[in-house]
Design a protein around this motif. Structure first.
Motif, PDB file in Angstrom:
ATOM      1  N   GLU A   5       9.361   2.752  20.610  1.00  0.00           N
ATOM      2  CA  GLU A   5       8.329   3.796  20.615  1.00  0.00           C
ATOM      3  C   GLU A   5       7.756   4.030  19.219  1.00  0.00           C
ATOM      4  N   GLY A   6       8.215   3.247  18.237  1.00  0.00           N
ATOM      5  CA  GLY A   6       7.734   3.408  16.876  1.00  0.00           C
ATOM      6  C   GLY A   6       8.427   4.497  16.091  1.00  0.00           C
ATOM      7  N   GLU A   7       9.519   5.057  16.638  1.00  0.00           N
ATOM      8  CA  GLU A   7      10.259   6.105  15.945  1.00  0.00           C
ATOM      9  C   GLU A   7      11.320   5.480  15.040  1.00  0.00           C
ATOM     10  N   ASP A   8      11.548   6.119  13.881  1.00  0.00           N
ATOM     11  CA  ASP A   8      12.534   5.606  12.933  1.00  0.00           C
ATOM     12  C   ASP A   8      13.937   5.637  13.533  1.00  0.00           C
ATOM     13  N   ASN A   9      14.685   4.555  13.328  1.00  0.00           N
ATOM     14  CA  ASN A   9      16.099   4.527  13.689  1.00  0.00           C
ATOM     15  C   ASN A   9      16.941   5.163  12.588  1.00  0.00           C
ATOM     16  N   VAL A  10      18.186   5.460  12.935  1.00  0.00           N
ATOM     17  CA  VAL A  10      19.190   5.828  11.941  1.00  0.00           C
ATOM     18  C   VAL A  10      20.068   4.585  11.754  1.00  0.00           C
ATOM     19  N   GLU A  11      19.898   3.904  10.625  1.00  0.00           N
ATOM     20  CA  GLU A  11      20.716   2.722  10.366  1.00  0.00           C
ATOM     21  C   GLU A  11      22.066   3.155   9.811  1.00  0.00           C
ATOM     22  N   ALA A  29       0.830  -1.203   0.000  1.00  0.00           N
ATOM     23  CA  ALA A  29       0.000   0.000   0.000  1.00  0.00           C
ATOM     24  C   ALA A  29       0.870   1.262   0.000  1.00  0.00           C
ATOM     25  N   THR A  30       1.997   1.204   0.705  1.00  0.00           N
ATOM     26  CA  THR A  30       2.935   2.335   0.707  1.00  0.00           C
ATOM     27  C   THR A  30       3.398   2.641  -0.707  1.00  0.00           C
ATOM     28  N   GLN A  31       3.717   1.588  -1.463  1.00  0.00           N
ATOM     29  CA  GLN A  31       4.162   1.777  -2.837  1.00  0.00           C
ATOM     30  C   GLN A  31       3.048   2.353  -3.708  1.00  0.00           C
ATOM     31  N   LYS A  32       1.826   1.853  -3.529  1.00  0.00           N
ATOM     32  CA  LYS A  32       0.697   2.365  -4.300  1.00  0.00           C
ATOM     33  C   LYS A  32       0.464   3.850  -4.029  1.00  0.00           C
ATOM     34  N   LEU A  33       0.613   4.256  -2.761  1.00  0.00           N
ATOM     35  CA  LEU A  33       0.345   5.640  -2.370  1.00  0.00           C
ATOM     36  C   LEU A  33       1.516   6.576  -2.662  1.00  0.00           C
ATOM     37  N   GLY A  34       2.673   6.014  -3.021  1.00  0.00           N
ATOM     38  CA  GLY A  34       3.823   6.847  -3.366  1.00  0.00           C
ATOM     39  C   GLY A  34       4.571   7.391  -2.176  1.00  0.00           C
ATOM     40  N   TYR A  35       4.385   6.777  -0.991  1.00  0.00           N
ATOM     41  CA  TYR A  35       5.108   7.240   0.183  1.00  0.00           C
ATOM     42  C   TYR A  35       6.543   6.708   0.144  1.00  0.00           C
ATOM     43  N   SER A  36       7.437   7.429   0.801  1.00  0.00           N
ATOM     44  CA  SER A  36       8.851   7.046   0.780  1.00  0.00           C
ATOM     45  C   SER A  36       9.186   5.976   1.805  1.00  0.00           C
ATOM     46  N   THR A  37       8.397   5.875   2.892  1.00  0.00           N
ATOM     47  CA  THR A  37       8.658   4.873   3.917  1.00  0.00           C
ATOM     48  C   THR A  37       7.348   4.208   4.324  1.00  0.00           C
ATOM     49  N   VAL A  68      18.309  -4.967   6.185  1.00  0.00           N
ATOM     50  CA  VAL A  68      18.310  -3.649   6.826  1.00  0.00           C
ATOM     51  C   VAL A  68      18.217  -3.779   8.341  1.00  0.00           C
ATOM     52  N   LYS A  69      17.420  -4.720   8.846  1.00  0.00           N
ATOM     53  CA  LYS A  69      17.272  -4.829  10.304  1.00  0.00           C
ATOM     54  C   LYS A  69      18.539  -5.335  10.984  1.00  0.00           C
ATOM     55  N   ASP A  70      19.461  -5.922  10.202  1.00  0.00           N
ATOM     56  CA  ASP A  70      20.732  -6.383  10.778  1.00  0.00           C
ATOM     57  C   ASP A  70      21.808  -5.293  10.791  1.00  0.00           C
ATOM     58  N   LEU A  71      21.519  -4.123  10.199  1.00  0.00           N
ATOM     59  CA  LEU A  71      22.478  -3.024  10.235  1.00  0.00           C
ATOM     60  C   LEU A  71      22.511  -2.412  11.645  1.00  0.00           C
ATOM     61  N   PRO A  72      23.635  -1.855  12.061  1.00  0.00           N
ATOM     62  CA  PRO A  72      23.672  -1.146  13.355  1.00  0.00           C
ATOM     63  C   PRO A  72      22.658  -0.002  13.348  1.00  0.00           C
ATOM     64  N   VAL A 117      10.207   0.940  -2.566  1.00  0.00           N
ATOM     65  CA  VAL A 117       9.767   1.299  -1.217  1.00  0.00           C
ATOM     66  C   VAL A 117      10.960   1.241  -0.282  1.00  0.00           C
ATOM     67  N   LEU A 118      11.129   2.276   0.517  1.00  0.00           N
ATOM     68  CA  LEU A 118      12.244   2.319   1.454  1.00  0.00           C
ATOM     69  C   LEU A 118      11.936   1.465   2.675  1.00  0.00           C
ATOM     70  N   VAL A 119      12.817   0.530   2.976  1.00  0.00           N
ATOM     71  CA  VAL A 119      12.667  -0.312   4.164  1.00  0.00           C
ATOM     72  C   VAL A 119      13.275   0.416   5.353  1.00  0.00           C
ATOM     73  N   VAL A 120      12.542   0.478   6.462  1.00  0.00           N
ATOM     74  CA  VAL A 120      13.013   1.184   7.648  1.00  0.00           C
ATOM     75  C   VAL A 120      12.921   0.269   8.864  1.00  0.00           C
ATOM     76  N   THR A 121      13.607   0.674   9.921  1.00  0.00           N
ATOM     77  CA  THR A 121      13.456   0.017  11.221  1.00  0.00           C
ATOM     78  C   THR A 121      13.006   1.063  12.227  1.00  0.00           C
ATOM     79  N   VAL A 122      12.294   0.622  13.257  1.00  0.00           N
ATOM     80  CA  VAL A 122      11.802   1.550  14.274  1.00  0.00           C
ATOM     81  C   VAL A 122      12.174   1.026  15.653  1.00  0.00           C
ATOM     82  N   ASP A 123      12.228   1.957  16.622  1.00  0.00           N
ATOM     83  CA  ASP A 123      12.530   1.560  17.994  1.00  0.00           C
ATOM     84  C   ASP A 123      11.243   1.148  18.709  1.00  0.00           C
TER      85      ASP A 123
END
Length: 292
Positions: free
Chosen positions: A117-123, A32-40, A143-147, A109-115
């Protein structure tokens, strides 16, 4: 212990309607993210976890799926889809007219990780992981295995850090520095003369880009700050990710200003030579380099 059904029932009704929309179209948060054109994917993940969607997000839903009933989606009134009495579903042409001009980007679609609290991490993508990143940057397992880190001044938005290797951006950035970057979804919004991490299927490069990308058919010229490195041409269609450098972390502390170099530039200008012209001649005589 709460059961899944009980937890779902306690979510806001509008969140339940969003879930119903995704089920109807056979989508998950990623597709759905890809359909809507969102970056994350973080926006939809937060909604599915119980956060109420904003008005602009609901408008995005109605633009993407014009057969949805606005009264049902926003107010929970009437059927989910527009019926015979309220008009037939919009045609493909109407759907295209309702949407905005397509962005020039990778289309992924950009794959992200969150902490917690649901906030995006800096990988962090260290040099040792950059070869794998070129082909696995959109795989969640990789991506989830990155520091992962939380950095001050980089709490809002999607950021990723890359370790610098080589001397192509000296004296601006040095070997082993870490650049912190924001994701560039729409390449038309690229800021000319800024430094970018350019990801292709073969390499991760740190370069300065001096012109906007207006089409996937463009040739992008990548510039080094090291005058001994020649500009590097690249087809825009070869770019899979683009990250704008917003800051950096370094253990390198510059020495006192080089009075000799400053004095040399003063002499060059006193002789009537343009500083930019001299710098350009130095760059034209440089050797080619295309590494980070």
């Amino acid at each position: 212990m709460k059961t899944p059904d009980t937890e779902a029932e306690k979510r806001p009704e509008i969140v339940q309607r969003v879930q119903q929309v995704l089920r109807h179209y056979g989508l998950n948060a990623s597709s759905a993210t890809q359909k809507l054109g969102y970056s994350t994917t973080s926006k939809l993940y937060n909604i599915l976890k119980g956060s109420e969607p904003s008005y602009p997000t609901l408008v995005d839903f109605l633009r993407q799926w014009p057969d949805l009933s606005p009264e049902w989606l926003m107010l929970g009134q009437g059927p989910m889809l527009r019926g015979e009495g309220s008009g037939t579903p919009a045609s493909a042409r109407q759907r295209a007219a309702a949407g905005e001009q397509a962005a020039v980007n990778s289309g992924g679609v950009l794959v992200v990780t969150v902490d917690r609290e649901g906030e995006d991490n800096v990988e962090l993508v260290p040099v040792s992981a950059q070869a794998g990143y070129t082909v696995q940057h959109n795989e969640a397992v990789f991506v989830k295995d990155l520091p992962r880190y939380r950095l001050p001044k980089f709490e809002r938005g999607k950021f990723r850090a890359f370790e610098v290797a080589g001397d192509s951006m000296e004296p601006t950035l040095n070997h082993n520095d870490i650049v912190v970057c924001s994701y560039v979804d729409n390449w038309r919004l690229l800021v000319p003369d800024d430094i970018y991490v350019v990801v292709t299927s073969e390499s991760v490069m740190l370069k300065r880009i001096r012109a906007r990308i207006t089409s996937k058919a463009d040739e992008v010229v990548l510039h080094s700050d090291n005058p001994h490195r020649r500009p590097y041409p690249l087809d825009a269609s070869d770019i899979t990710e683009l990250w704008r450098v917003r800051g950096y972390i370094s253990t390198y502390l510059p020495s006192a200003p080089d009075v000799t170099v400053e004095r040399l530039w003063e002499v060059i200008e006193a002789l009537g030579f343009d500083k930019g012209t001299v710098r350009r001649h130095l760059e034209e005589g440089a050797t080619s380099d295309a590494t980070l």
